[in-house]
Design an enzyme around this catalytic site. Structure first.
Site, PDB file in Angstrom:
ATOM      1  N   HIS A 121       0.871  -1.181   0.000  1.00  0.00           N
ATOM      2  CA  HIS A 121       0.000   0.000   0.000  1.00  0.00           C
ATOM      3  C   HIS A 121       0.909   1.233   0.000  1.00  0.00           C
ATOM      4  O   HIS A 121       2.017   1.188   0.546  1.00  0.00           O
ATOM      5  CB  HIS A 121      -0.844  -0.055   1.276  1.00  0.00           C
ATOM      6  CG  HIS A 121      -1.874   1.018   1.408  1.00  0.00           C
ATOM      7  ND1 HIS A 121      -1.577   2.300   1.826  1.00  0.00           N
ATOM      8  CD2 HIS A 121      -3.205   1.003   1.204  1.00  0.00           C
ATOM      9  CE1 HIS A 121      -2.686   3.014   1.875  1.00  0.00           C
ATOM     10  NE2 HIS A 121      -3.695   2.259   1.495  1.00  0.00           N
ATOM     11  N   ASP A 198       3.505  -4.243   7.934  1.00  0.00           N
ATOM     12  CA  ASP A 198       2.264  -3.467   7.841  1.00  0.00           C
ATOM     13  C   ASP A 198       1.105  -4.433   8.096  1.00  0.00           C
ATOM     14  O   ASP A 198       0.775  -5.263   7.257  1.00  0.00           O
ATOM     15  CB  ASP A 198       2.172  -2.840   6.440  1.00  0.00           C
ATOM     16  CG  ASP A 198       0.848  -2.130   6.204  1.00  0.00           C
ATOM     17  OD1 ASP A 198      -0.012  -2.152   7.106  1.00  0.00           O
ATOM     18  OD2 ASP A 198       0.684  -1.560   5.113  1.00  0.00           O
ATOM     19  N   GLN A 201      -4.116  -4.912   7.127  1.00  0.00           N
ATOM     20  CA  GLN A 201      -5.144  -5.824   6.609  1.00  0.00           C
ATOM     21  C   GLN A 201      -5.112  -7.194   7.281  1.00  0.00           C
ATOM     22  O   GLN A 201      -5.831  -8.104   6.858  1.00  0.00           O
ATOM     23  CB  GLN A 201      -4.962  -6.014   5.088  1.00  0.00           C
ATOM     24  CG  GLN A 201      -5.234  -4.783   4.263  1.00  0.00           C
ATOM     25  CD  GLN A 201      -6.691  -4.350   4.245  1.00  0.00           C
ATOM     26  OE1 GLN A 201      -7.591  -5.112   4.602  1.00  0.00           O
ATOM     27  NE2 GLN A 201      -6.936  -3.124   3.837  1.00  0.00           N
ATOM     28  N   LYS A 224     -10.052  -0.369  10.858  1.00  0.00           N
ATOM     29  CA  LYS A 224     -10.285  -1.607  10.095  1.00  0.00           C
ATOM     30  C   LYS A 224     -10.554  -2.765  11.048  1.00  0.00           C
ATOM     31  O   LYS A 224     -10.620  -3.919  10.651  1.00  0.00           O
ATOM     32  CB  LYS A 224      -9.061  -1.927   9.230  1.00  0.00           C
ATOM     33  CG  LYS A 224      -8.782  -0.878   8.144  1.00  0.00           C
ATOM     34  CD  LYS A 224      -7.650  -1.334   7.262  1.00  0.00           C
ATOM     35  CE  LYS A 224      -7.015  -0.229   6.468  1.00  0.00           C
ATOM     36  NZ  LYS A 224      -7.794   0.293   5.363  1.00  0.00           N
ATOM     37  N   CYS A 365      -4.826   2.558  -3.578  1.00  0.00           N
ATOM     38  CA  CYS A 365      -3.584   3.116  -3.010  1.00  0.00           C
ATOM     39  C   CYS A 365      -2.435   2.109  -3.163  1.00  0.00           C
ATOM     40  O   CYS A 365      -1.604   1.954  -2.250  1.00  0.00           O
ATOM     41  CB  CYS A 365      -3.758   3.498  -1.534  1.00  0.00           C
ATOM     42  SG  CYS A 365      -5.050   4.684  -1.258  1.00  0.00           S
TER      43      CYS A 365
HETATM   44  N1  C6P Z   1      -6.192   0.522   2.956  1.00  0.00           N
HETATM   45  C1  C6P Z   1      -8.097   0.076   1.555  1.00  0.00           C
HETATM   46  O1  C6P Z   1      -9.240   0.291   1.152  1.00  0.00           O
HETATM   47  P1  C6P Z   1      -4.884   3.986   6.994  1.00  0.00           P
HETATM   48  O2  C6P Z   1      -5.441   4.750   5.851  1.00  0.00           O
HETATM   49  O3  C6P Z   1      -3.675   4.668   7.587  1.00  0.00           O
HETATM   50  O4  C6P Z   1      -5.891   3.599   8.009  1.00  0.00           O
HETATM   51  O5  C6P Z   1      -4.376   2.588   6.404  1.00  0.00           O
HETATM   52  C2  C6P Z   1      -3.395   2.589   5.416  1.00  0.00           C
HETATM   53  C3  C6P Z   1      -3.145   1.209   4.906  1.00  0.00           C
HETATM   54  C4  C6P Z   1      -1.896   0.656   5.085  1.00  0.00           C
HETATM   55  N2  C6P Z   1      -1.629  -0.599   4.670  1.00  0.00           N
HETATM   56  C5  C6P Z   1      -2.548  -1.352   4.064  1.00  0.00           C
HETATM   57  C6  C6P Z   1      -2.197  -2.747   3.646  1.00  0.00           C
HETATM   58  C7  C6P Z   1      -3.834  -0.850   3.854  1.00  0.00           C
HETATM   59  O6  C6P Z   1      -4.747  -1.608   3.257  1.00  0.00           O
HETATM   60  C8  C6P Z   1      -4.135   0.476   4.265  1.00  0.00           C
HETATM   61  C9  C6P Z   1      -5.486   1.078   3.999  1.00  0.00           C
HETATM   62  C10 C6P Z   1      -7.535   0.946   2.645  1.00  0.00           C
HETATM   63  O7  C6P Z   1      -7.418  -0.845   1.113  1.00  0.00           O
HETATM   64  C11 C6P Z   1      -7.644   2.387   2.299  1.00  0.00           C
HETATM   65  S1  C6P Z   1      -6.676   2.809   0.898  1.00  0.00           S
END
Ligand code: C6P
Length: 409
Positions: A121, A198, A201, A224, A365
């Site tokens: 991401h 990371d 997910q 999430k 993203c």
């Molecule tokens: N992915 C998706 O719809 P934030 O925005 O900081 O809460 O999370 C960022 C992020 C970082 N790593 C991974 C693997 C992610 O999937 C995400 C967020 C969302 O897939 C929003 S783009």
């Protein structure tokens, strides 16, 4: 599996969307919140709101307790050795930036290498581009096997004596595959590099033990994971956090300030500048209670049942292209990424929305991954514990209308 009843715990899922039952399949973007989480936030603001760590009065002590108890809950949830290794952040993005700005800019030197995967991401990619550029280091990529899993050969060959940082996602938000992060961590450590995982997910979908993974840093977002937006977590090993400079500077992260100099507070305060999100921490603690009561065994079983139910039906539709769905490693989570031939994902999403079905469409993203897959954009359905086979039925029924709405059939 009587997971239908759990829908009643989630006020928002009772809504209709465009006159249809809401079929919420965008859990990879954010999850809905159970009543207990909503109540915990209201309880905090209605019951003991004050600025934590600062006030010498009972209400502030109570707010501090809410905040610090949430930290201990997170520590046990991800099996961190110590509670001061849990840093509250705004979200996973801020947690990953903290590592990049603080550890990366301090310890990466010209000529060093940073290794990430092509499935990252942007939040675990753009900060490392910044570090590499600022420090004259090289950013290298682990690419994928044909089934979407990280290339074993690349893990072996790209991580070398020159590598200082390896940063990989536990589960890709596009492919939905659980990466063998333990293997990446071991390889990183064998060359003296640190490993950042990371967990955005993964942490809501499977039991996570950061000691078993062995990673040096682990980042995730509360939203999430059934929690409110605006609260996230960075786990970091104490010995590393101790030698890192603060990321943000200001109130509550200092030990002593003179006109020209500052000494910093101990962990975790050193990394928590300014007034913190205590209501968010209260919500995160309530979400962890909900999940622990529900159990990850049940979550994994529900997501697997739904994936196994949906995939054969999707494979029968000749105009559906699937991504990350061919693994034989039993490591698929509840994320199904797809395209409808000749239809832009945004059109697919809009047509599904009219039938009450919420999916995500776009580059997620993860533009370098999209390019690697040869796509500009895709559609993504992502399941969570409250989804049912009825949701899958409504999604696939809506999908079957897409091409005719677009006048392609
Ligand atoms: N992915 C998706 O719809 P934030 O925005 O900081 O809460 O999370 C960022 C992020 C970082 N790593 C991974 C693997 C992610 O999937 C995400 C967020 C969302 O897939 C929003 S783009």
């Amino acid at each position: 599996m009587a997971n239908k009843d759990f829908r009643l715990d989630f006020p928002l899922l009772q809504r209709k969307m465009n006159g249809k039952p809401l079929t919420y399949l965008d859990n990879g973007a954010t999850t809905q919140k159970p009543e207990s989480v909503v109540r915990s936030i209201c309880g905090y603001y209605g019951g003991c709101n004050a600025n934590p760590h600062r006030g010498a009065y009972e209400l502030s002590v109570e707010a501090t307790d809410v905040y610090e108890n949430a930290r201990v809950k997170v520590q046990h949830f991800i099996h961190a050795p110590k509670s001061n290794e849990i840093i509250f952040t705004k979200n996973a993005t801020e947690a990953l930036n903290l590592v990049a700005y603080s550890y990366g800019l301090t310890f990466v030197q010209p000529g060093d290498e940073i290794v990430i995967s092509i499935a990252e991401h942007h939040s675990n990619l753009v900060p490392w581009q910044m570090v590499a550029k600022a420090k004259g280091a090289t950013l290298k990529y682990i690419y994928l096997e044909p089934d979407g899993n990280l290339s074993d050969e690349d893990i072996e060959t790209k991580i070398t004596e020159k590598t200082k940082i390896v940063a990989v996602t536990h589960v890709s938000n596009v492919l939905g595959l659980v990466n063998n992060v333990r293997k990446v961590v071991d390889k990183a450590h064998s060359v003296g590099a640190i490993c950042v995982v990371d967990g955005a997910q993964s942490v809501a979908h499977m039991a996570v033990d950061v000691q078993q993974i062995g990673c040096d840093f682990f980042a995730f977002s509360g939203h999430k994971l059934l929690s409110p937006m605006g609260i996230g977590v960075l786990y970091g090993k104490e010995e590393l956090l101790d030698k890192m400079p603060p990321f943000l500077r200001g109130g509550d992260m200092i030990e002593y300030v003179t006109e020209q100099d500052t000494t910093f507070a101990e962990l975790p305060q050193k990394f928590e500048a300014g007034t913190q999100n205590v209501g968010g921490a209260a919500g995160l603690a309530a979400a962890i209670d909900y999940l622990e009561n529900f159990t990850f065994e049940r979550i994994e079983a529900i997501e697997k049942e739904l994936v196994d139910y949906a995939l054969p039906q999707l494979r029968e539709l000749p105009y559906i292209e699937l991504y990350g769905c061919d693994t034989t490693r039993n490591n698929k989570t509840g994320i199904i990424t797809f395209n409808v031939k000749d239809v832009h994902p945004h059109d697919v999403s809009t047509i599904l929305d009219a039938q009450g079905v919420a999916i995500r469409a776009g580059h997620h993203c993860a533009q370098p991954l999209m390019k690697y897959l040869g796509q500009n954009a895709t559609c993504r359905a992502s399941f969570y514990l409250y989804n049912t086979k009825d949701d899958v039925d409504r999604w696939i029924a809506a999908l079957k209308t897409v091409r005719s709405v677009m006048r392609l059939d």
